[in-house]
Design an enzyme around this catalytic site. Structure first.
Site, PDB file in Angstrom:
ATOM      1  N   GLU A  42     -12.894 -81.962 120.247  1.00 19.91           N
ATOM      2  CA  GLU A  42     -11.484 -82.091 120.530  1.00 19.91           C
ATOM      3  C   GLU A  42     -10.969 -80.660 120.719  1.00 19.91           C
ATOM      4  OE1 GLU A  42      -8.690 -85.028 118.818  1.00 19.91           O
ATOM      5  OE2 GLU A  42      -7.092 -83.421 119.167  1.00 19.91           O
ATOM      6  N   ARG A  46      -3.422 -76.132 121.900  1.00 18.49           N
ATOM      7  CA  ARG A  46      -2.368 -75.425 121.245  1.00 18.49           C
ATOM      8  C   ARG A  46      -2.481 -73.805 121.347  1.00 18.49           C
ATOM      9  NH1 ARG A  46      -3.421 -79.095 115.535  1.00 18.49           N
ATOM     10  NH2 ARG A  46      -3.319 -80.792 116.985  1.00 18.49           N
ATOM     11  N   THR A  70      -3.961 -82.385 121.756  1.00 22.51           N
ATOM     12  CA  THR A  70      -2.736 -81.880 121.904  1.00 22.51           C
ATOM     13  C   THR A  70      -1.952 -82.088 123.455  1.00 22.51           C
ATOM     14  OG1 THR A  70      -3.268 -80.336 120.190  1.00 22.51           O
ATOM     15  CG2 THR A  70      -0.933 -80.224 120.969  1.00 22.51           C
ATOM     16  N   LYS A 130      -4.920 -93.032 118.259  1.00 22.45           N
ATOM     17  CA  LYS A 130      -4.716 -92.008 116.930  1.00 22.45           C
ATOM     18  C   LYS A 130      -3.767 -92.195 116.227  1.00 22.45           C
ATOM     19  CE  LYS A 130      -4.002 -86.923 116.778  1.00 22.45           C
ATOM     20  NZ  LYS A 130      -4.561 -85.590 116.761  1.00 22.45           N
TER      21      LYS A 130
END
Ligand code: 3PG
Length: 209
Positions: A42, A46, A70, A130
């Site tokens: 993943e 960010r 994200t 998640k």
């Protein structure tokens, strides 16, 4: 209802949550993780290098299954798919994200930690969520409690998960995999200690899924 295929989650019990600070680290880092048996990666948005890192790893790292994390809006979702992301993870959820996931038929893990959020994601057609931030949202006990009302759903907890407590989560039947940043410590990356990353990945890949 999403008809995307989530079978890739069975390839490894842990999904590293990765922030690429230096683009030149993307390929050797991914190679080190794959060498340790951690194949689902993943790459978060960010840092400014997230999309380029996804592209490079897709092109250059055999065996890597690259996703994006994200993701907080439709623009980021679409940019990540253009870059080649094969799955999408969000810390939360929105109608726009649900819509992009259903239209593109890309596996999407929306974030949820409350019963209300779980119901919203389920209503939108998602069955694997998640659970973030896991450690401060009730941890394994909360996910275990969800197995009552939400027996048809599975969770991927992240946030406060590490090699020492990962099995608390992975031993639950409604946990499909766990995620975390512990596989990619920034001191090891900055020192380009790829063997050390492979060692961490190997320990993680041997956790019980
Ligand atoms: C995530 O987005 O999944 C988290 O930032 C991971 O949290 P951790 O640093 O506690 O593993």
């Amino acid at each position: 209802m999403s008809s995307a295929c989530y079978d890739f989650l069975d390839s490894a019990p842990v999904i590293p949550v990765i922030a690429i600070e230096n683009l030149s680290h993307a390929v050797p880092l991914a190679e080190a993780l794959v060498a340790g048996g951690i194949v689902n990666l993943e790459i978060t948005l960010r840092t400014e290098h997230g999309l380029d890192a996804i592209r490079l790893i897709n092109q250059q790292v055999a065996g890597a299954h690259v996703g994006v994390g994200t993701v907080c809006n439709a623009r980021e979702f679409d940019a990540a798919i253009d870059a080649g992301a094969q799955f999408v993870v969000s810390p939360g959820q929105s109608d726009a994200l649900f819509e992009r996931a259903l239209v593109t038929n890309i596996p999407f893990l929306p974030g949820a930690v409350t019963a209300t959020e779980v119901i919203a994601a389920k209503e939108a057609g998602f069955r694997i969520l998640k659970f973030f931030p896991a450690g401060t949202s009730g941890g394994a006990a909360a996910i275990k409690a969800f197995s009552g009302p939400f027996g048809d759903l599975q969770f991927v907890p992240t946030g406060g998960v590490n090699i020492h407590n990962a099995n608390d989560y992975l031993s639950l039947p409604n946990v499909r995999a766990v995620g975390g940043t512990w596989l990619t410590p920034s001191d090891a990356i900055n020192a380009e200690r790829w063997d050390h990353i492979t060692h961490i990945a190997r320990d993680a890949s041997q956790l019980d899924a």
